[in-house]
Design an enzyme around this catalytic site. Structure first.
Site, PDB file in Angstrom:
ATOM      1  N   LEU A 180       0.830  -1.207   0.000  1.00 30.87           N
ATOM      2  CA  LEU A 180       0.000   0.000   0.000  1.00 30.87           C
ATOM      3  C   LEU A 180       0.861   1.251   0.000  1.00 30.87           C
ATOM      4  O   LEU A 180       2.043   1.216   0.304  1.00 30.87           O
ATOM      5  CB  LEU A 180      -0.956   0.020   1.197  1.00 30.87           C
ATOM      6  N   CYS A 181       0.210   2.339  -0.368  1.00 25.64           N
ATOM      7  CA  CYS A 181       0.784   3.688  -0.346  1.00 25.64           C
ATOM      8  C   CYS A 181       2.021   3.753  -1.257  1.00 25.64           C
ATOM      9  O   CYS A 181       1.907   3.640  -2.456  1.00 25.64           O
ATOM     10  CB  CYS A 181       1.085   4.097   1.088  1.00 25.64           C
ATOM     11  N   HIS A 182       3.227   3.931  -0.702  1.00 26.67           N
ATOM     12  CA  HIS A 182       4.439   3.937  -1.521  1.00 26.67           C
ATOM     13  C   HIS A 182       5.055   2.543  -1.659  1.00 26.67           C
ATOM     14  O   HIS A 182       6.043   2.368  -2.377  1.00 26.67           O
ATOM     15  CB  HIS A 182       5.469   4.906  -0.946  1.00 26.67           C
ATOM     16  N   GLY A 260      -3.429  -0.906  -1.563  1.00 26.13           N
ATOM     17  CA  GLY A 260      -4.210   0.182  -0.985  1.00 26.13           C
ATOM     18  C   GLY A 260      -3.561   1.514  -1.287  1.00 26.13           C
ATOM     19  O   GLY A 260      -2.376   1.583  -1.635  1.00 26.13           O
TER      20      GLY A 260
END
Length: 284
Positions: A180-182, A260
């Site tokens: 998720l995210c980075h 995500g």
């Protein structure tokens, strides 16, 4: 009131010359408690294959302007999905590129979240003495791969050929891979020098923290300068499709890849991924 509050929209310089996020960012972008709520799982994993949690051991991100951002793995992005995986019956092995300790973005730690504190304590010894990625010879002993986000995920994992080898193996075997995210930046390891292979996730759909938002964050002091490279743009150039245009706490699945969009997606990602991981583990 500390002197930082005279410059609430500026990243805060430490005595060592590195930077933490601004007071404004910390006030609006972090929380003392996560959104974790325990779920009831009709089926739980009862086997002995842990989830491989791939973390960063480098918390210093040099921005385009030379400023150094204090980063690492975001604690909510790491521990909230792990809480859901634990609730579904899984255990964990933790690894970093060099075998050095895991680095967390402690400025984002939810200090009043007792569940986060408990799971952190339960894996603390592994975080301090993680396995070295090069020492993991096969993915067969694991039930899934989990790569937490935080800007630290872009520092050295995308160029780690040993991670690339494991991700290719997971991809070929359909082993659930969660990030998720980075964290999706680490998928670039599949084409790292030394792998002899191309990017494994062409034509996949995923979510990540958008370049648009990363580009805005220096204006209110989250980051101390522009990103050194763009996560979304770079993975899209390799053929993956990023389906989110902003961060709403959403999660999605495409084949074995479960992703995500941000720290706010940690709870939803865990809810989505946990039963998928259970089913795969039980079927295989």
């Amino acid at each position: 009131m500390g002197s930082a509050w005279f410059y609430p929209l500026s990243a805060q310089k430490r005595d060592d010359g590195t930077y933490d996020p601004s007071p404004f960012t910390l006030m609006l972008g972090t929380s003392s408690k996560s959104s974790y709520v325990a779920q009831k799982y009709d089926a739980k994993y009862t086997g002995n294959k842990p989830i491989l949690v791939v973390c960063t051991d480098d918390g210093k991100l040099t921005m385009e302007n030379g400023n150094i951002f204090n980063t690492g793995n975001h604690p909510v992005e790491m521990f909230v999905p792990m809480l859901h995986f634990r609730d579904a019956g899984f255990t964990f092995d933790i690894t970093t590129g060099s075998g050095s300790p895991v680095v967390l973005e402690m400025w984002a730690y939810p200090t009043k979240d007792e569940e986060v504190k408990k799971i952190h304590e339960s894996v603390k010894t592994m975080m301090e003495n993680p396995k070295k990625l090069s020492d993991i010879k096969s993915i067969d002993e694991y039930s899934a791969i989990f790569i937490p986000g935080g800007h630290g995920a872009i520092v050295n994992l995308p160029k780690n050929a040993h991670l690339g080898r494991l991700l290719h193996e997971a991809h070929e075997k359909g082993l659930p891979t969660v990030t998720l995210c980075h964290g999706p930046a680490a998928l670039l390891a599949t084409q790292a020098e030394g792998t002899g292979k191309s990017f494994a996730y062409q034509d996949y759909k995923c979510m990540c923290f958008t370049d648009k938002t990363d580009g805005m964050t220096p204006s209110f002091g989250y980051l101390p300068g522009p990103m050194p490279w763009k996560c979304q743009e770079t993975i899209e150039k390799e053929g993956i499709q990023v389906v989110n245009t902003t961060e709403k706490g959403a999660a999605t699945q495409d084949r074995e890849l479960i992703t995500g969009d941000s720290p706010n997606a940690a709870h939803n990602l865990g809810i989505l991924a946990a039963p998928i991981l259970v089913k795969h583990a039980m079927d295989n």
